[in-house]
Enzyme design. Structure first.
Site, PDB file in Angstrom:
ATOM      1  CB  CYS A 116      -0.951  -0.012   1.190  1.00  0.00           C
ATOM      2  SG  CYS A 116      -2.019  -1.444   1.145  1.00  0.00           S
ATOM      3  CG  HIS A 256      -3.498   3.065   1.902  1.00  0.00           C
ATOM      4  ND1 HIS A 256      -3.853   2.701   0.627  1.00  0.00           N
ATOM      5  CD2 HIS A 256      -3.599   1.935   2.665  1.00  0.00           C
ATOM      6  CE1 HIS A 256      -4.151   1.410   0.621  1.00  0.00           C
ATOM      7  NE2 HIS A 256      -4.007   0.922   1.840  1.00  0.00           N
ATOM      8  CG  ASN A 286      -6.716  -1.300   0.565  1.00  0.00           C
ATOM      9  OD1 ASN A 286      -5.979  -0.829  -0.308  1.00  0.00           O
ATOM     10  ND2 ASN A 286      -6.267  -1.757   1.717  1.00  0.00           N
TER      11      ASN A 286
HETATM   12  O1  UT7 Z   1      -4.128  -1.612   3.231  1.00  0.00           O
HETATM   13  C1  UT7 Z   1      -3.137  -2.387   3.840  1.00  0.00           C
HETATM   14  C2  UT7 Z   1      -3.211  -2.313   5.293  1.00  0.00           C
HETATM   15  N1  UT7 Z   1      -4.434  -2.919   5.765  1.00  0.00           N
HETATM   16  C3  UT7 Z   1      -5.162  -2.296   6.669  1.00  0.00           C
HETATM   17  O2  UT7 Z   1      -4.870  -1.175   7.022  1.00  0.00           O
HETATM   18  C4  UT7 Z   1      -6.341  -3.055   7.231  1.00  0.00           C
HETATM   19  C5  UT7 Z   1      -6.436  -2.826   8.714  1.00  0.00           C
HETATM   20  N2  UT7 Z   1      -7.486  -3.599   9.352  1.00  0.00           N
HETATM   21  C6  UT7 Z   1      -8.789  -3.359   9.167  1.00  0.00           C
HETATM   22  O3  UT7 Z   1      -9.202  -2.521   8.384  1.00  0.00           O
HETATM   23  C7  UT7 Z   1      -9.764  -4.118  10.024  1.00  0.00           C
HETATM   24  O4  UT7 Z   1      -9.053  -4.823  11.010  1.00  0.00           O
HETATM   25  C8  UT7 Z   1     -10.691  -5.101   9.247  1.00  0.00           C
HETATM   26  C9  UT7 Z   1     -11.684  -4.329   8.396  1.00  0.00           C
HETATM   27  C10 UT7 Z   1      -9.863  -6.016   8.377  1.00  0.00           C
HETATM   28  C11 UT7 Z   1     -11.493  -5.957  10.221  1.00  0.00           C
HETATM   29  O5  UT7 Z   1     -12.204  -5.127  11.107  1.00  0.00           O
HETATM   30  P1  UT7 Z   1     -12.129  -5.341  12.701  1.00  0.00           P
HETATM   31  O6  UT7 Z   1     -13.005  -4.355  13.292  1.00  0.00           O
HETATM   32  O7  UT7 Z   1     -10.676  -5.340  13.075  1.00  0.00           O
HETATM   33  O8  UT7 Z   1     -12.775  -6.773  12.862  1.00  0.00           O
HETATM   34  P2  UT7 Z   1     -12.162  -8.094  13.484  1.00  0.00           P
HETATM   35  O9  UT7 Z   1     -11.233  -8.741  12.500  1.00  0.00           O
HETATM   36  O10 UT7 Z   1     -11.650  -7.857  14.858  1.00  0.00           O
HETATM   37  O11 UT7 Z   1     -13.463  -8.961  13.600  1.00  0.00           O
HETATM   38  C12 UT7 Z   1     -14.511  -8.604  14.514  1.00  0.00           C
HETATM   39  C13 UT7 Z   1     -15.630  -9.602  14.329  1.00  0.00           C
HETATM   40  C14 UT7 Z   1     -15.149 -11.053  14.344  1.00  0.00           C
HETATM   41  O12 UT7 Z   1     -16.166 -11.821  14.936  1.00  0.00           O
HETATM   42  P3  UT7 Z   1     -16.033 -12.276  16.479  1.00  0.00           P
HETATM   43  O13 UT7 Z   1     -14.772 -13.081  16.543  1.00  0.00           O
HETATM   44  O14 UT7 Z   1     -15.980 -11.020  17.263  1.00  0.00           O
HETATM   45  O15 UT7 Z   1     -17.266 -13.085  16.680  1.00  0.00           O
HETATM   46  C15 UT7 Z   1     -15.058 -11.399  12.891  1.00  0.00           C
HETATM   47  O16 UT7 Z   1     -15.227 -12.774  12.660  1.00  0.00           O
HETATM   48  O17 UT7 Z   1     -16.231  -9.386  13.039  1.00  0.00           O
HETATM   49  C16 UT7 Z   1     -16.217 -10.623  12.320  1.00  0.00           C
HETATM   50  N3  UT7 Z   1     -16.055 -10.323  10.906  1.00  0.00           N
HETATM   51  C17 UT7 Z   1     -17.100 -10.066  10.103  1.00  0.00           C
HETATM   52  N4  UT7 Z   1     -18.413 -10.049  10.329  1.00  0.00           N
HETATM   53  C18 UT7 Z   1     -19.213  -9.756   9.284  1.00  0.00           C
HETATM   54  C19 UT7 Z   1     -14.909 -10.204  10.202  1.00  0.00           C
HETATM   55  N5  UT7 Z   1     -15.195  -9.887   8.921  1.00  0.00           N
HETATM   56  C20 UT7 Z   1     -16.543  -9.808   8.846  1.00  0.00           C
HETATM   57  C21 UT7 Z   1     -17.423  -9.535   7.790  1.00  0.00           C
HETATM   58  N6  UT7 Z   1     -18.754  -9.499   8.062  1.00  0.00           N
HETATM   59  N7  UT7 Z   1     -17.005  -9.265   6.540  1.00  0.00           N
END
Ligand code: UT7
Length: 329
Positions: A116, A256, A286
């Site tokens: 990125c 970004h 992204n």
């Molecule tokens: O561009 C390169 C660099 N990349 C980034 O900067 C990305 C940085 N990270 C992020 O943007 C976020 O961490 C994500 C968007 C990838 C994920 O968001 P989050 O708020 O960190 O969610 P999480 O991974 O902690 O997941 C929270 C919950 C989980 O469920 P439990 O374990 O709490 O029951 C996931 O399984 O949300 C669940 N989950 C979803 N639920 C519905 C994860 N993805 C989804 C989804 N729909 N698509």
């Protein structure tokens, strides 16, 4: 004496026509439009669907339009740098393929793979060839076809990424406009949080790597999230300090586009007005190396000569940094 700088003298973006909306993703994986919108700010992303098309085809379209727009002959281009992690092939570099497709015959060309942060690293690399006086017309492309490395059964990654990007022409200017300074960092210990497991020399493609789905993006989102905010904020602050600028001097911040909460987090930590932050993540998601040139392209008509602009990015590697430039037209 006024320093010779490399200025962006033209910009052209490109996104494929096919839209992949949150509603469609709801039918593909266990997710909801509401979750995606509130957790990422993304409503839709573009996907390059046509069979046989790849990153170089997007590069070709944007470079052809850029040359037309800036009234530049392909023979006059001396260097092309393509920032991408989704080049057409492992080798040769996609920049070379773009040159061939466009008819650029007098340039050397190579790719930059800094995820990125790729566009920022490539932009500064290209700028150095102009600042040194050896080159006068350089094209820098930031573009990714993330759909080629995304597992559309993995809800944690497939909702985030899209295809597209932009290309800029760099030319020398001695009126104070151009790319002034950059603060860049890298930390390979972050590789474990964001990578593709196979396809390189460590794990060449095999039936096993395919069966294990190792040719897709692997991301531990939470670990990346926090580092992304800290990295962007820290380098913006260093850049401002080093150039004796205050936030009031900055007309636009171009972050970004990885997650709307990261963008808001950066703006909050800097105490920077959101109305001066370029945001289009809702439309394109992204696009990795593509997000920053896509923003600049969409905002082009609002930019004025002399505007102070700060670009900032964080991504796989980890790689991160910020670039300060003065808009040239
Ligand atoms: O561009 C390169 C660099 N990349 C980034 O900067 C990305 C940085 N990270 C992020 O943007 C976020 O961490 C994500 C968007 C990838 C994920 O968001 P989050 O708020 O960190 O969610 P999480 O991974 O902690 O997941 C929270 C919950 C989980 O469920 P439990 O374990 O709490 O029951 C996931 O399984 O949300 C669940 N989950 C979803 N639920 C519905 C994860 N993805 C989804 C989804 N729909 N698509």
């Amino acid at each position: 004496m006024i320093r010779r700088l490399a200025a962006i003298t033209g910009i052209q973006g490109f996104v494929p026509e096919t839209i992949l909306s949150n509603t469609e993703l709801e039918k593909m994986v266990d997710t909801t439009d509401d979750w995606i919108t509130t957790r990422t700010g993304i409503k839709e992303r573009r996907i390059l669907k046509e069979p046989g098309k790849a990153a170089s085809d997007m590069g070709k379209i944007m470079v052809e339009k850029l040359l037309q727009k800036t009234n530049t002959h392909p023979d006059d281009i001396e260097l092309v740098i393509f920032a991408t992690v989704t080049g057409d092939m492992v080798f040769p570099d996609t920049a070379n393929i773009v040159c061939d497709k466009v008819g650029i015959k007098n340039a050397f060309a190579f790719d930059v793979r800094a995820a990125c942060s790729g566009f920022l690293f490539a932009l500064t690399t290209g700028a150095k060839f102009i600042e040194s006086g050896t080159h006068k017309k350089v094209i820098v492309i930031g573009c990714d076809m993330m759909s080629s490395i995304i597992d559309y059964t993995d809800r944690a990654t497939c909702i985030i990424f899209g295809d597209g990007g932009g290309a800029v022409l760099l030319e020398p200017r001695e009126d104070g406009s151009g790319i002034i300074d950059s603060v860049f960092h890298g930390d390979g210990s972050g590789a474990k949080y964001l990578h593709m497991k196979a396809g390189g020399s460590l794990r060449p493609p095999s039936l096993e790597t395919i069966a294990n789905k190792e040719h897709f993006v692997y991301q531990e989102g939470k670990a990346v999230f926090k580092s992304a905010i800290n990295g962007m904020v820290d380098t913006v602050k260093k850049l401002l300090e080093r150039n004796q600028l205050t936030l009031n001097d900055i007309k636009w911040l171009v972050p970004h586009q990885a997650n709307i909460r990261i963008i808001h987090g950066v703006a909050d930590a800097l105490d920077f007005e959101l109305s001066k932050v370029m945001i289009n993540i809702e439309k394109y998601g992204n696009t990795t190396s593509g997000t920053i040139p896509l923003c600049l392209w969409e905002w082009e008509s609002k930019l004025k000569k002399g505007d102070n602009i700060v670009l900032t990015a964080f991504g796989g590697g980890f790689t991160w940094g910020s670039t300060y430039l003065k808009w040239a037209y």
